[in-house]
Write a protein that holds these residues in place. Structure first.
Motif, PDB file in Angstrom:
ATOM      1  N   VAL A   8      27.605  48.702  47.856  1.00 46.93           N
ATOM      2  CA  VAL A   8      28.977  48.214  47.885  1.00 46.93           C
ATOM      3  C   VAL A   8      29.885  49.331  48.372  1.00 46.93           C
ATOM      4  O   VAL A   8      29.561  50.517  48.273  1.00 46.93           O
ATOM      5  CB  VAL A   8      29.438  47.722  46.489  1.00 46.93           C
ATOM      6  CG1 VAL A   8      28.655  46.511  46.057  1.00 46.93           C
ATOM      7  CG2 VAL A   8      29.286  48.835  45.458  1.00 46.93           C
ATOM      8  N   THR A   9      31.042  48.931  48.919  1.00 42.38           N
ATOM      9  CA  THR A   9      32.015  49.898  49.420  1.00 42.38           C
ATOM     10  C   THR A   9      33.418  49.478  48.983  1.00 42.38           C
ATOM     11  O   THR A   9      33.645  48.360  48.527  1.00 42.38           O
ATOM     12  CB  THR A   9      31.963  49.990  50.954  1.00 42.38           C
ATOM     13  OG1 THR A   9      32.286  48.692  51.504  1.00 42.38           O
ATOM     14  CG2 THR A   9      30.607  50.431  51.441  1.00 42.38           C
ATOM     15  N   GLY A  10      34.374  50.389  49.170  1.00 44.65           N
ATOM     16  CA  GLY A  10      35.770  50.080  48.925  1.00 44.65           C
ATOM     17  C   GLY A  10      36.057  49.759  47.474  1.00 44.65           C
ATOM     18  O   GLY A  10      35.635  50.464  46.546  1.00 44.65           O
ATOM     19  N   SER A  11      36.791  48.675  47.263  1.00 48.52           N
ATOM     20  CA  SER A  11      37.179  48.278  45.914  1.00 48.52           C
ATOM     21  C   SER A  11      35.981  47.943  45.047  1.00 48.52           C
ATOM     22  O   SER A  11      35.983  48.211  43.833  1.00 48.52           O
ATOM     23  CB  SER A  11      38.127  47.071  45.980  1.00 48.52           C
ATOM     24  OG  SER A  11      39.328  47.400  46.645  1.00 48.52           O
ATOM     25  N   PHE A  12      34.933  47.378  45.629  1.00 47.30           N
ATOM     26  CA  PHE A  12      33.737  47.056  44.852  1.00 47.30           C
ATOM     27  C   PHE A  12      33.052  48.326  44.349  1.00 47.30           C
ATOM     28  O   PHE A  12      32.515  48.355  43.236  1.00 47.30           O
ATOM     29  CB  PHE A  12      32.774  46.221  45.690  1.00 47.30           C
ATOM     30  CG  PHE A  12      33.304  44.876  46.060  1.00 47.30           C
ATOM     31  CD1 PHE A  12      33.576  43.935  45.090  1.00 47.30           C
ATOM     32  CD2 PHE A  12      33.548  44.539  47.378  1.00 47.30           C
ATOM     33  CE1 PHE A  12      34.074  42.687  45.413  1.00 47.30           C
ATOM     34  CE2 PHE A  12      34.047  43.305  47.722  1.00 47.30           C
ATOM     35  CZ  PHE A  12      34.311  42.370  46.732  1.00 47.30           C
ATOM     36  N   ALA A  13      33.062  49.374  45.156  1.00 47.97           N
ATOM     37  CA  ALA A  13      32.479  50.638  44.709  1.00 47.97           C
ATOM     38  C   ALA A  13      33.263  51.234  43.547  1.00 47.97           C
ATOM     39  O   ALA A  13      32.684  51.805  42.615  1.00 47.97           O
ATOM     40  CB  ALA A  13      32.426  51.625  45.877  1.00 47.97           C
ATOM     41  N   GLN A  14      34.580  51.102  43.587  1.00 52.25           N
ATOM     42  CA  GLN A  14      35.399  51.611  42.490  1.00 52.25           C
ATOM     43  C   GLN A  14      35.189  50.803  41.207  1.00 52.25           C
ATOM     44  O   GLN A  14      35.262  51.346  40.106  1.00 52.25           O
ATOM     45  CB  GLN A  14      36.869  51.599  42.890  1.00 52.25           C
ATOM     46  CG  GLN A  14      37.185  52.600  43.994  1.00 52.25           C
ATOM     47  CD  GLN A  14      38.638  52.563  44.422  1.00 52.25           C
ATOM     48  OE1 GLN A  14      39.332  51.572  44.191  1.00 52.25           O
ATOM     49  NE2 GLN A  14      39.095  53.626  45.040  1.00 52.25           N
ATOM     50  N   LEU A  15      34.935  49.505  41.338  1.00 56.25           N
ATOM     51  CA  LEU A  15      34.582  48.714  40.156  1.00 56.25           C
ATOM     52  C   LEU A  15      33.217  49.136  39.615  1.00 56.25           C
ATOM     53  O   LEU A  15      33.019  49.224  38.397  1.00 56.25           O
ATOM     54  CB  LEU A  15      34.565  47.226  40.499  1.00 56.25           C
ATOM     55  CG  LEU A  15      35.896  46.509  40.681  1.00 56.25           C
ATOM     56  CD1 LEU A  15      35.644  45.045  41.010  1.00 56.25           C
ATOM     57  CD2 LEU A  15      36.776  46.622  39.446  1.00 56.25           C
ATOM     58  N   ALA A  16      32.285  49.396  40.522  1.00 59.40           N
ATOM     59  CA  ALA A  16      30.928  49.724  40.094  1.00 59.40           C
ATOM     60  C   ALA A  16      30.852  51.066  39.372  1.00 59.40           C
ATOM     61  O   ALA A  16      30.090  51.208  38.404  1.00 59.40           O
ATOM     62  CB  ALA A  16      29.990  49.722  41.300  1.00 59.40           C
ATOM     63  N   ASP A  17      31.636  52.054  39.820  1.00 61.58           N
ATOM     64  CA  ASP A  17      31.568  53.368  39.169  1.00 61.58           C
ATOM     65  C   ASP A  17      32.516  53.496  37.979  1.00 61.58           C
ATOM     66  O   ASP A  17      32.615  54.570  37.378  1.00 61.58           O
ATOM     67  CB  ASP A  17      31.839  54.489  40.173  1.00 61.58           C
ATOM     68  CG  ASP A  17      33.232  54.404  40.811  1.00 61.58           C
ATOM     69  OD1 ASP A  17      34.125  53.772  40.220  1.00 61.58           O
ATOM     70  OD2 ASP A  17      33.418  54.953  41.905  1.00 61.58           O
ATOM     71  N   GLY A  18      33.248  52.437  37.633  1.00 60.55           N
ATOM     72  CA  GLY A  18      34.082  52.450  36.453  1.00 60.55           C
ATOM     73  C   GLY A  18      35.455  53.064  36.628  1.00 60.55           C
ATOM     74  O   GLY A  18      36.190  53.201  35.643  1.00 60.55           O
ATOM     75  N   SER A  19      35.830  53.421  37.855  1.00 60.19           N
ATOM     76  CA  SER A  19      37.151  54.007  38.061  1.00 60.19           C
ATOM     77  C   SER A  19      38.259  52.967  38.097  1.00 60.19           C
ATOM     78  O   SER A  19      39.433  53.322  38.085  1.00 60.19           O
ATOM     79  CB  SER A  19      37.164  54.812  39.371  1.00 60.19           C
ATOM     80  OG  SER A  19      36.834  53.989  40.475  1.00 60.19           O
ATOM     81  N   ALA A  20      37.927  51.688  38.160  1.00 56.04           N
ATOM     82  CA  ALA A  20      38.921  50.617  38.168  1.00 56.04           C
ATOM     83  C   ALA A  20      38.429  49.478  37.289  1.00 56.04           C
ATOM     84  O   ALA A  20      37.213  49.259  37.148  1.00 56.04           O
ATOM     85  CB  ALA A  20      39.191  50.121  39.580  1.00 56.04           C
ATOM     86  N   GLN A  21      39.389  48.775  36.680  1.00 53.29           N
ATOM     87  CA  GLN A  21      39.052  47.630  35.816  1.00 53.29           C
ATOM     88  C   GLN A  21      39.359  46.290  36.464  1.00 53.29           C
ATOM     89  O   GLN A  21      39.020  45.247  35.904  1.00 53.29           O
ATOM     90  CB  GLN A  21      39.841  47.720  34.500  1.00 53.29           C
ATOM     91  CG  GLN A  21      39.432  48.849  33.600  1.00 53.29           C
ATOM     92  CD  GLN A  21      40.045  50.176  33.978  1.00 53.29           C
ATOM     93  OE1 GLN A  21      41.221  50.241  34.318  1.00 53.29           O
ATOM     94  NE2 GLN A  21      39.250  51.234  33.929  1.00 53.29           N
TER      95      GLN A  21
END
Length: 637
Positions: free
Chosen positions: A305-318
Motif C-alpha cells: 500500500v502507498t499514500g494514505s493507506f500506508a499511513q493507516l497501516a503503520d498506525g500514524s493515522a486513525q
C-alpha cells in the motif's frame, strides 16, 4: 441366639441409616443458598431484567444469552440459573431468546448478547469467533458477573471484562456487578483518559434499589461510548488530494515537494470530504490534524500500500479521507465506513472542435472571404481619402467607419456624385450582409458547438485505437493500448487536453472530478466523457482494521445522508452539465444564460459610459470656447 442376632442386625441397620440421613441433610443444607444471598440474587436478577427490557427488548426482536461457568460450585450455578430464568420468564412476550451453547462456534448475527458469567476469568476464556462478513458490524454486550465483588476489586474486574470485549472487537459493552453488601452497580467506560491518552476510564452509570431492582437515577442510554464523544482529543487524519472531494490549495504535481506526514494547515483545505470531516468532528467531539502523503493512495496487492493507506497501516493515522473508493476487492485490509457519496467512473476523451470554442467568432468566414473583405475595405479607405480633398467631403473617414459597422449615415453627409453614391450604397449593403451573417454565426456558436463524433462506449474507444493513459493496467482495456503513468488525475487531464491533433488519448476519472476540472478550466477545456460508465464509484472513509471509530462515524454519516446535507455539499463543489451535452450530443441544446453574455454586457457598459462622457462634454462645451473647438476637431477627424 437367633433373636439376639436379629436384634444386632436391626440396630446396625438403624445406625447406618441414621448416619446416611445426617450426611444427606448436611449435603442438602450445604447446597442451599443462605436467605441473605438468595435476596441478593433476586436483586441482581431484577436489575438484569430492567436493563434487558428497557434498552434491548425495545430495539430488536432476538437476543442471545450465553451462560458460562467452568467448574463452578453449585451455589454459583444456582445464581446463574436464577438470573437467566428470571429474564426468560419476564421477556417471553416481547423478545425471542437464543440460548447459546458456548461451544467453539461462529457467533450468530444478532446484535445484543447477554453474558452471565461467574467472574472475569470465565469471560476472558470465552471463545467468540465472528464470521468475516460480520466483523464490521456493531455488536452490544451486557455482562452480568454473578460472583460477589469486594469494593477493592470491583473496578479491576470490570476493567478486565471491558478490555477483553474490545479485543473481539466490541466497543458497546456494560458490566453488571454486585458487591458483597448486595449493591448492584452498572459500569461502562470512556475511551480516553486524562490528556487524551488512549485508555479506559471506568464510569459508574447507575446503582439499583436493593429491594425493587429499579435504578436509583434516571437512565436515558445504556452505552455511553456509543454517543461518540471523543473528549475533544486530536485524531490524525490522512488525506488524499483529489478535487473536488479533497482540495489542498498549495498542491503541485511534483511528488517530492511535500515530505511524508506533513501537517497541513486547515485554512488551505476545502472539498466535499473536508466539509463532511468537519461535521463529523463537531458531532463526535474530536480535533483534526491533517497529514498529506507525498504519493498517491493506492493498494497494489496484499500488504503493498502507498499514500494514505500506508499511513493507516503503520498506525500514524486513525482516519483516511479524499475520494477513496470502497469497491476494490483488495480493500478488506482496512475497515471502511458506510458509503456517503457516489460518482461514476468514466473514460475521459477530448472533444475536437473544428475551429475551437471562440474560433467561429474570430474567424466566422473562410480565408478567401476575409481576403476579399480586407481588399474592399482597403480600396474604399484609399478611395475615400484620395477623393476627400478633391470633392471636399466632410467626415469622410467617419462615414467609412460607420458604414463598416453597417450603420446608416446622415443624409447631408452623403456624397453628391453618382459614382460615390453608388459606392456608398454598395458598401452599406455589403456591411449589412456581413453583420447579419456574423450575428447568425455568433448565435450558432452560443447555441451549438461543432464537434467531431466521439465513441459511445469502451468498445468504440478500442475500435478507434484510443490509447489509455492510467496509473495502472485494467482488465476492461487491452494491455497493448495502455500507457502506464504514475500521475494524478489533473496531470492526465492536461496530457489528454494538450495531445497532438492526430493523437488519440483517453483516461479514466470520476465524473465529479472531471466536472470540477472543467469548471476550473472552463475557458480552455475540451474534455468530456464517454456516455457508458465503467462502474459506480462508491466513496467511503477508511480506518485501520476493526477501528473503534467506525460505528460512531457510520451513524453520523447515515444521519447526514438522510438529512440531505452531503448532497447539498456536493452540489456546491460540482457544477454538473447535462450528460448529453458533455458527451457532445447536438440533439440537446444548452440554454443561453446571462453567464454566456457576460462579455457583451461589459462591452455594452463601456460604450454607454463613453457615450455619457461625450454627451456631457457636448453639453458643457457651450461655456468654454476651447472645449467647443476640441469637440469640433473631434467630429472633424
Amino acid at each position: 441366639m437367633r433373636l439376639v442376632g436379629l436384634c444386632l442386625l436391626s440396630a446396625l441397620w438403624l445406625l447406618g441409616n441414621s448416619q446416611d440421613q445426617r450426611t444427606g441433610q448436611e449435603l442438602l443444607l450445604a447446597k442451599l443458598t443462605p436467605p441473605q444471598d438468595e435476596m441478593k440474587v433476586q436483586v441482581l436478577a431484577k436489575a438484569t431484567h430492567y436493563v434487558v427490557k428497557n434498552f434491548i427488548a425495545n430495539k430488536i426482536n432476538t437476543m442471545v444469552i450465553r451462560q458460562d461457568c467452568m467448574e463452578c460450585p453449585d451455589e454459583l450455578l444456582d445464581r446463574q440459573s436464577t438470573i437467566v430464568d428470571h429474564v426468560l420468564s419476564n421477556l417471553a412476550p416481547n423478545i425471542s431468546v437464543v440460548l447459546h451453547s458456548g461451544d467453539d462456534q461462529e457467533e450468530t448475527s444478532w446484535d445484543y448478547t447477554l453474558f452471565v458469567v461467574n467472574s472475569q476469568r470465565e469471560f476472558l476464556f470465552l471463545k467468540i469467533i465472528f464470521p468475516d462478513e460480520l466483523v464490521e458490524r456493531e455488536f452490544y454486550f451486557v455482562v452480568v458477573v454473578t460472583q460477589f465483588q469486594s469494593p477493592d476489586t470491583v473496578e479491576a474486574t470490570v476493567g478486565k471484562i471491558i478490555v477483553a470485549s474490545l479485543r473481539f472487537p466490541v466497543i458497546n459493552v456494560v458490566v453488571v456487578v454486585q458487591t458483597t453488601d448486595g449493591t448492584v452497580v452498572l459500569y461502562a467506560y470512556s475511551l480516553f483518559t486524562t490528556n487524551c491518552t488512549i485508555g479506559l476510564t471506568l464510569l459508574e452509570i447507575n446503582q439499583f434499589d436493593p429491594v425493587t431492582g429499579e435504578p436509583l437515577q434516571p437512565m436515558t442510554y445504556l452505552y455511553p461510548v456509543r454517543q461518540g464523544h471523543l473528549g475533544n482529543c486530536v485524531l490524525n487524519v490522512t488525506a488524499n488530494h483529489m478535487p473536488p472531494h479533497f482540495i489542498y490549495e498549495k498542491w503541485t504535481e511534483e511528488r517530492n515537494s511535500y515530505p511524508e506526514n506533513q501537517v497541513v494547515d486547515p485554512k488551505d483545505v476545502s472539498g466535499i470530504d473536508w466539509e463532511v470531516l468537519q461535521l463529523l468532528s463537531k458531532a463526535l467531539k474530536f480535533k483534526i490534524q491533517l497529514l498529506l502523503p507525498s504519493e498517491p493512495s493506492q493498494i497494489f496487492g496484499e500488504g503493498n500500500v502507498t499514500g494514505s493507506f500506508a499511513q493507516l497501516a503503520d498506525g500514524s493515522a486513525q482516519l483516511a479521507v479524499g475520494g477513496l473508493s470502497g469497491s476494490d476487492k483488495r480493500r478488506w485490509l482496512f475497515s471502511k465506513s458506510t458509503v456517503y457519496y457516489q460518482s461514476q467512473f468514466v473514460m475521459v476523451v477530448r472533444r475536437d472542435r473544428y475551429l475551437g470554442r471562440f474560433g467561429p467568432l474570430m474567424l466566422p468566414f473562410r480565408g478567401k472571404v476575409w481576403t476579399m473583405i480586407i481588399l474592399i475595405y482597403a480600396t474604399a479607405f484609399v478611395a475615400t481619402f484620395a477623393l476627400s480633398s478633391r470633392l471636399r467631403l466632410r467626415y469622410s473617414l467617419e462615414n467609412l467607419f460607420l458604414m463598416t459597422l453597417g450603420n446608416p449615415i446622415p443624409m447631408h453627409r452623403l456624397p453628391g456624385t453618382g459614382f460615390l453614391r453608388y459606392l456608398v450604397a454598395s458598401w452599406l449593403l455589403l456591411t449589412l450582409v456581413l453583420r447579419g451573417a456574423y450575428q447568425a454565426r455568433l448565435f450558432d456558436v452560443l447555441r451549438m458547438q461543432q464537434y467531431r463524433p466521439l465513441p459511445k462506449d469502451v468498445a468504440g474507444l478500442i475500435e478507434d485505437n484510443y490509447t489509455l493513459v492510467s496509473n495502472g493496467y485494467h482488465d476492461f482495456y487491452p494491455l497493448r493500448m495502455t500507457r502506464r503513468m504514475s500521475e494524478s488525475f489533473s496531470a492526465r487531464f492536461d496530457r489528454v487536453q494538450h495531445a497532438a491533433p492526430g493523437e488519440r488519448l483517453t483516461s479514466i476519472a470520476l465524473v465529479s472530478n472531471l466536472a470540477y476540472w472543467n469548471h476550473r478550466h472552463r475557458d480552455i477545456t475540451r474534455l468530456t466523457f464517454v456516455p457508458q460508465p465503467i462502474y459506480t464509484y462508491q466513496l467511503v472513509l477508511y480506518f485501520p482494521r476493526r477501528s473503534f471509530l467506525k460505528p460512531a462515524v457510520d451513524r453520523k454519516l447515515k444521519q447526514l445522508l438522510g438529512a440531505g446535507v452531503i448532497a447539498q455539499i456536493g452540489r456546491r463543489y460540482v457544477n454538473y452539465l447535462c450528460d448529453k451535452d458533455l458527451a457532445g450530443n447536438r440533439e440537446l441544446l444548452p440554454r443561453i444564460t446571462n453567464k454566456l453574455m457576460g462579455g457583451v454586457y461589459r462591452i455594452h457598459a463601456l460604450v454607454i459610459f463613453l457615450a455619457t462622457v461625450v454627451f456631457g462634454l457636448e453639453r458643457i462645451s457651450h461655456r468654454w470656447s476651447w472645449l467647443t473647438r476640441l469637440m469640433e476637431w473631434f467630429h472633424r477627424y
